[in-house]
Every structure is written in C-alpha cells, then in structure tokens.
Design a protein around this motif. Structure first.
Motif, PDB file in Angstrom:
ATOM      1  N   GLY A 129       0.768  -1.237   0.000  1.00  0.00           N
ATOM      2  CA  GLY A 129       0.000   0.000   0.000  1.00  0.00           C
ATOM      3  C   GLY A 129       0.797   1.284   0.000  1.00  0.00           C
ATOM      4  O   GLY A 129       0.239   2.360   0.215  1.00  0.00           O
ATOM      5  N   ARG A 303       2.758   5.900   3.006  1.00  0.00           N
ATOM      6  CA  ARG A 303       1.434   5.285   3.127  1.00  0.00           C
ATOM      7  C   ARG A 303       0.609   6.052   4.155  1.00  0.00           C
ATOM      8  O   ARG A 303       1.122   6.416   5.222  1.00  0.00           O
ATOM      9  CB  ARG A 303       1.546   3.827   3.561  1.00  0.00           C
ATOM     10  CG  ARG A 303       0.187   3.149   3.636  1.00  0.00           C
ATOM     11  CD  ARG A 303       0.255   1.763   4.211  1.00  0.00           C
ATOM     12  NE  ARG A 303      -1.107   1.258   4.433  1.00  0.00           N
ATOM     13  CZ  ARG A 303      -1.424   0.302   5.279  1.00  0.00           C
ATOM     14  NH1 ARG A 303      -0.492  -0.287   5.981  1.00  0.00           N
ATOM     15  NH2 ARG A 303      -2.661  -0.078   5.423  1.00  0.00           N
ATOM     16  N   ASP A 307      -6.045   5.083   6.401  1.00  0.00           N
ATOM     17  CA  ASP A 307      -6.947   4.421   5.460  1.00  0.00           C
ATOM     18  C   ASP A 307      -7.443   3.102   6.042  1.00  0.00           C
ATOM     19  O   ASP A 307      -6.686   2.373   6.669  1.00  0.00           O
ATOM     20  CB  ASP A 307      -6.244   4.153   4.130  1.00  0.00           C
ATOM     21  CG  ASP A 307      -6.003   5.439   3.353  1.00  0.00           C
ATOM     22  OD1 ASP A 307      -6.654   6.441   3.700  1.00  0.00           O
ATOM     23  OD2 ASP A 307      -5.164   5.422   2.436  1.00  0.00           O
TER      24      ASP A 307
END
Length: 307
Positions: A129, A303, A307
């Motif tokens: 990610g 990153r 999220d």
C-alpha cells in the motif's frame, strides 16, 4: 520455519548491523551505532528497533518512530531491511505489520520509508500500500585511488576548523545545521529540531568523527561545514554538507568537503559514501566534481496509515 518479531536487545547489535549492511551495502554502519541509536534517541522520536528472528537467527530489522525534527504532527518513519538470503519468507511483512501497528498506536497518520530501486524492494512496498514519492542517490568515491582536485584559496577572512574545536560549545554548529537543513529538498521539513534533540541525534552519535568534520569560520561564525561519520575501519560517510544562506555561492561548502576528505584519507579512510536527494542539484554537482560515482538509487515511499 517460525518468524518472531521482537524488540532489539543489545546482543542483537552485531547481527542487526550485518543484515542491514548486506541489504544496503552503501551504508557506513557499526554494531555500536545500532545499539546507541536505540538507547539515545530523543524521547519525542518514540524510536523503536524491531528485529525479525527465524529459527533463532536475526535476519532483518525495522527502525521506526516519529519525525522529531518536524513541526507537522503525525509523520512517521519505518525503514526495514532483510538479509538478501532470507527474503521471500515473510520476515519483511512481519516487520512491517508490527511497525505499522506501533505507529498507529502512537497516532501517526503517514509512514515514510526508503526503498532501494530494485524490482523486489519496490514491489514489496507497492504490495503493502505504499506510494512512490521522491528519489535519492547513494554515491561512492574511491578515496584510496582518486586524486582529489585542488581548490583556490579560501576567501579573505575565512579559515578552516574542525568540529573538535567546538567540543566545549557545539551550538554554533547546531545553528548552522538547522539553517542549512531547512533548505534541503525532501518530503519532511526539518523545522522543529531543538538543541537538545540535535545533540542527541547528531553530536553525540558514536560514528561522528569530529577531527574529520571540517568547518569554515568567517565573520566570527561557523558558516559552512562537512560532517564526517566513519566506522573507524576505512569507510567514511558524509553526514551533511551545507552553508548558511548569506554565505552561499562562494565555494565554501566545497572547501569544507575537500578539507574533510583530505583529512579522511590521511586518517586511513579508503572509501567515501554519501546520499543526496535527486533534486539537490548543487550537492550532486559538488560530489561529481570530487569524483563520486552514483552507486544506487532509492525511492521514498509513503502510506496513509488512517486508510
């Protein structure tokens, strides 16, 4: 095969340094430095060094924490490495998962990682990610073989000193470092480095060679410097080279670095390494002038942890 991720212990210093050097051979790293960074990091950095152990052997590590030098909250780092012969077995994923969990618990919102520019490393980051940001170069100079270029005399009123001359009061070097670092290109601003943290992170680190760190003094101030870090085994790393804003474009940084490199060669250093942001054209030009050759590229990946 069992993978255990745990906190670093002093007995891990040799293995942790060895695996990191194997993964990133351009680093100038010693077991003493690895152990010191764990015990002497500033408190607000919340530094943690994790190691991955496979069948009782340390095969990798991850250094993680908060960017103490930035005023922007929530910015964190996670830099991991796994020995080349131990990759592809889950150690890297286990280290990253544990590190990210730790950072999330600290309230961090963004994790930054340096990743070597090879397919396996960048692929690992992307699968987990992380998104690519800016790049940087590792460069190497063969100090034992190359003839260092000559420079014109220092400007009138300027003189060369070493960091050892500031042992009783290093604050002038802190002031110089803060001003020079503020203009370096990068993802994370260095705008909140207080003096005590600077002492802890840089001045007291065991690989700082004060006798090889050269400083240009002018108008009663330290105005340019080139920081030398060594492993005392012949390898030299340029920790920082910079100049105060009002004294730039006079060749002072080049003078400081030339003096430091000459001192290093006389002290027995045979290899010099450095790292520079790909957008730091002035420093890349200086290093090219000395004869440094690009050895590898790395990328900054980040990153969003929320999220």
């Amino acid at each position: 095969m069992s993978i255990i991720v745990r906190d670093f212990q002093p007995a891990d210093a040799e293995a942790a340094a060895e695996t990191k050097r194997a993964a990133i051979p351009y680093l100038v790293l010693t077991p003493e430095l690895v152990a010191w960074q764990v015990t002497h990091a500033p408190g607000n950095q919340r530094h943690r060094l994790l190691v991955a152990e496979v069948d009782g052997q340390v095969v990798g590590s991850a250094s993680t924490g908060i960017f103490a030098e930035s005023s922007k909250p929530g910015q964190a780092f996670v830099n991991l490495s796994v020995a080349p012969d131990a990759r592809g077995r889950g150690a890297g994923t286990a280290l990253l998962t544990t590190a990210e969990g730790y950072l999330t618990g600290l309230g961090a919102s963004t994790a930054y990682a340096w990743v070597l520019d090879d397919e396996a490393s960048t692929g690992f980051a992307q699968r987990h990610g992380y998104q690519r940001s800016r790049s940087s170069y590792f460069s190497r100079l063969d100090l034992a073989a190359i003839a260092l270029p000559s420079l014109p005399p220092l400007p009138e009123g300027a003189r060369l000193r070493t960091a050892a001359d500031f042992a009783d009061d290093p604050r002038p070097l802190y002031d110089l470092d803060v001003e020079a670092a503020a203009d370096e290109p990068g993802d994370v601003d260095s705008d909140a480095m207080n003096y005590e943290d600077w002492l802890a992170l840089y001045w007291h680190r065991p690989d700082l060679d004060r006798d090889l760190t050269s400083v240009v003094v002018m108008d009663g101030m330290a105005v340019a410097f080139s920081v030398a870090q060594t492993d005392r085994r012949g390898r030299y790393w340029s920790g920082m080279t910079g100049t105060r804003r009002a004294y730039r474009n006079r060749g002072l940084a080049k003078q400081a670095k030339a003096d430091s490199l000459r001192r290093a060669r006389l002290a027995g250093c045979s290899e010099a390494f450095t790292g520079n942001d790909a957008e730091n054209a002035p420093m890349l030009a200086i290093n090219g002038w000395f004869g440094y050759q690009v050895a590898a590229r790395e990328w900054r990946y980040l990153r969003n942890l929320t999220d």
